[in-house]
Design a protein around this motif. Structure first.
Motif, short mmCIF file in Angstrom:
data_model
loop_
_atom_site.label_atom_id
_atom_site.label_comp_id
_atom_site.label_asym_id
_atom_site.label_seq_id
_atom_site.Cartn_x
_atom_site.Cartn_y
_atom_site.Cartn_z
N ILE A 198 -5.91 0.67 -8.20
CA ILE A 198 -5.99 1.15 -6.82
C ILE A 198 -7.27 1.96 -6.61
CG2 ILE A 198 -4.91 2.69 -5.13
CD1 ILE A 198 -2.21 1.88 -6.26
N THR A 208 -11.19 8.67 7.43
CA THR A 208 -10.59 8.27 6.15
C THR A 208 -11.47 8.68 4.97
OG1 THR A 208 -9.56 6.37 7.24
CG2 THR A 208 -9.66 6.33 4.85
N ALA A 251 -2.54 12.23 -2.39
CA ALA A 251 -2.43 10.99 -1.61
C ALA A 251 -3.61 10.05 -1.85
CB ALA A 251 -2.32 11.32 -0.12
N PHE A 282 -2.98 6.21 -1.81
CA PHE A 282 -2.76 5.69 -0.45
C PHE A 282 -4.09 5.61 0.31
CE2 PHE A 282 -2.17 6.72 4.05
CZ PHE A 282 -1.42 5.62 4.46
N VAL A 305 -6.14 2.61 -0.87
CA VAL A 305 -5.64 1.36 -0.29
C VAL A 305 -6.07 1.24 1.17
CG1 VAL A 305 -3.57 0.07 0.36
CG2 VAL A 305 -3.69 1.18 -1.87
N LEU A 306 -5.93 2.34 1.92
CA LEU A 306 -6.35 2.34 3.32
C LEU A 306 -7.84 2.05 3.44
CD1 LEU A 306 -5.70 2.82 6.30
CD2 LEU A 306 -6.07 5.27 5.92
#
Length: 418
Positions: free
Chosen positions: A9, A179, A191, A194, A197-198
Motif C-alpha cells: 500500500i 490529500t 491513517a 488509507f 490508497v486514496l
C-alpha cells in the motif's frame, strides 16, 4: 503478512505513476501535455519512494509548479511561461542553501543551528506559499472559466453533458492538494494506508484524464474510448477526417443519415445539398458556361480544345508560354484572353481545372493515396494539391469525399423516411 500488505500500500502511488509513465510513453507520446505529464509523474515517483531523503526535498518543490504549468497549458494551449520556473527555483535554492550549511557545519565542526532553523523555516514557508498560490489559482480558474462546476460534474456522471479536459484535471487537483497535505500532518499518521490508497486512486484518474487533453470536451460515453483522443491541436483536423472516412465506410445508412443531420445542424445549413457542391465536371461546366467575350472565337476554341481534349492542365510543368506556342501566338495575347473570358488569371484557371478533375478522380479512385491523386491531377506534391483543393472547395479532399458520399446517400433516401 500485514507488513507485506502495508509495504504494498505504501508503494501503490509510485506504482500507479510508473504505470502511467509506461502507458503514456507507449500509447500516447503525441499528447498535448506529454512532456509535462512525464516530469510530473517522475517527480511523484521520487517523492513517494524516498519521502524523507534529500532527493525528495529537492524534487518536491517542482510538483506544484508543474501542476500549474500543466493546467495553464490546458487552458491556453500554449507552452508554459518562463516565469513559472521561478516557483521551482526559489524553494530549490533555499534547500540547496540549507544543505550547504549542514555540510559546512559537519565539515568544520560547528552546528550552525541558527542558520539551519532560518533556512528550514524559509524553505517550508516557500512551499506553503506555493501551495496557497496553487489553491488560489485552482479556485480562480474554476469559478472564472466554468459556471456551476459541481453541477457540470454531476451532469457529466449522469451522461447529460460534456466537460472539458481542464475541468477534469481541476477536479483531480482540488482533491489531490489536501490529500497530499495530510501526509505531512502527524495526527493522520495512523491513517497513512488509507491516504496512500486514496492518493493512488487520485493519481490514476490524473493519468487517465490526461489522455483527453487534446479534445475540446468529453462526455461520459466518450471517456470510455480513451485512445481515440491521442492527437494534438495541430493534427486534430486530420484525425477528424480519418474518423469521418471510417464512419462513411463502415456505418449503416441510418447512422449516416443521423450524422448528416448532426453535421448540418452544427454548420447551420438549411439545405446541406445546396451548400456542398458536387463535382462540376470538365466537359460541360467551366468552358461551355462562359460567354463569348473574346473577339477571336477561333483562338478561344483552340485554347479550350487544348485544355480540355489535350488535357494540358494535367501537366505539372505547363506554363502560359507553352500554351501560347501550341496556339502559334504569344503569352501576352493568351493571358489577356483568359482574363477577359474567364475573369481569372491563367494559374487560377489551371488550378480550378485540376480541382474539377480531382473531384471526378476522387469519386472513381476512393482508395487512392493523396500523392497519387496529386500526381494524376497535375500537382507537383500532395501538400500543394491538398492546399489548393481546400482553397477552391473549402474542404480537404478526404472531407469533401466523405461529405459528398453523405450527400449522395441523402438524395437516395426514400420519401417515407424524410
Amino acid at each position: 503478512m500485514f507488513s507485506l500488505l502495508f509495504q504494498f500500500i505504501h508503494y501503490l502511488p509510485a506504482a500507479v505513476c510508473l504505470f502511467w509513465m509506461a502507458f503514456l510513453s507507449l500509447g500516447s507520446p503525441r499528447g498535448e501535455v506529454y512532456q509535462l505529464m512525464m516530469l510530473q509523474l517522475a517527480n511523484l515517483v521520487v517523492f513517494h519512494l524516498f519521502p524523507s531523503t534529500a532527493i525528495s526535498y529537492l524534487v518536491a518543490p517542482s510538483i506544484l509548479p508543474l501542476s500549474m504549468m500543466f493546467l495553464e497549458r490546458l487552458r491556453t494551449h500554449r507552452p508554459p511561461r518562463s516565469n513559472s520556473l521561478l516557483w521551482i527555483i526559489i524553494p530549490v535554492t533555499l534547500f540547496t542553501a540549507r544543505l550547504t550549511v549542514n555540510l559546512l557545519g559537519d565539515s568544520y565542526g560547528y552546528n550552525g543551528d541558527v542558520e539551519r532553523q532560518i533556512l528550514d523555516q524559509a524553505y517550508w514557508i516557500a512551499l506553503a506559499l506555493e501551495a496557497l498560490a496553487f489553491l488560489v489559482y485552482l479556485f480562480v480558474v474554476v469559478f472564472r472559466y466554468h459556471n456551476k462546476p459541481l453541477v457540470n460534474l454531476v451532469r457529466f456522471f449522469k451522461g447529460k453533458s460534456a466537460i472539458t479536459p481542464l475541468e477534469m484535471q481541476l477536479y483531480v487537483s482540488i482533491v489531490s492538494v489536501p490529500t497530499v497535505t495530510l501526509l505531512y500532518i502527524p495526527f493522520f499518521e495512523p491513517a497513512m494506508p488509507f491516504i496512500s490508497v486514496l492518493m493512488a486512486v487520485i493519481l490514476f484518474f490524473f493519468g487517465y484524464a490526461s489522455l483527453f487533453c487534446s479534445a475540446r470536451s468529453v462526455t461520459l460515453d466518450q471517456s470510455r474510448h480513451l485512445l481515440r483522443y491521442n492527437y494534438t491541436q495541430g493534427t486534430q483536423a486530420a484525425f477528424v477526417e480519418s474518423l469521418m472516412d471510417e464512419l462513411v465506410d463502415e456505418a449503416d445508412p441510418e447512422a449516416l443519415h443521423h450524422i448528416q443531420a448532426h453535421v448540418s445542424e452544427n454548420l447551420h445549413l438549411q439545405n446541406w445539398q445546396s451548400d456542398i457542391a458536387g463535382p462540376s465536371g470538365l466537359s460541360g461546366s467551366r468552358f461551355q458556361a462562359v460567354e463569348q467575350s473574346w473577339e477571336d472565337g477561333n483562338q478561344l476554341a483552340q485554347f479550350q480544345h487544348l485544355m480540355i481534349e489535350g488535357q494540358l492542365f494535367l501537366q505539372p510543368s505547363i506554363t502560359l508560354e507553352d500554351v501560347a506556342k501550341r496556339m502559334g501566338t504569344n503569352k501576352t495575347y493568351v493571358s489577356k484572353m483568359v482574363n477577359s473570358t474567364y475573369n481569372q488569371s491563367f494559374p487560377e484557371l489551371l488550378n480550378a481545372l485540376r480541382i474539377d478533375y480531382a473531384e471526378q478522380y476522387l469519386l472513381e479512385h476512393r482508395d487512392a493515396k493523396q500523392k497519387d491523386i496529386a500526381k494524376a491531377c497535375g500537382f507537383l506534391s500532395a501538400s500543394a494539391f491538398n492546399s489548393m483543393f481546400k482553397k477552391v472547395t473549402g474542404l480537404t479532399p478526404k472531407m469533401w469525399l466523405s461529405t459528398y458520399s453523405l450527400q449522395a446517400l441523402h438524395s437516395q433516401k426514400p420519401e417515407n423516411e424524410e
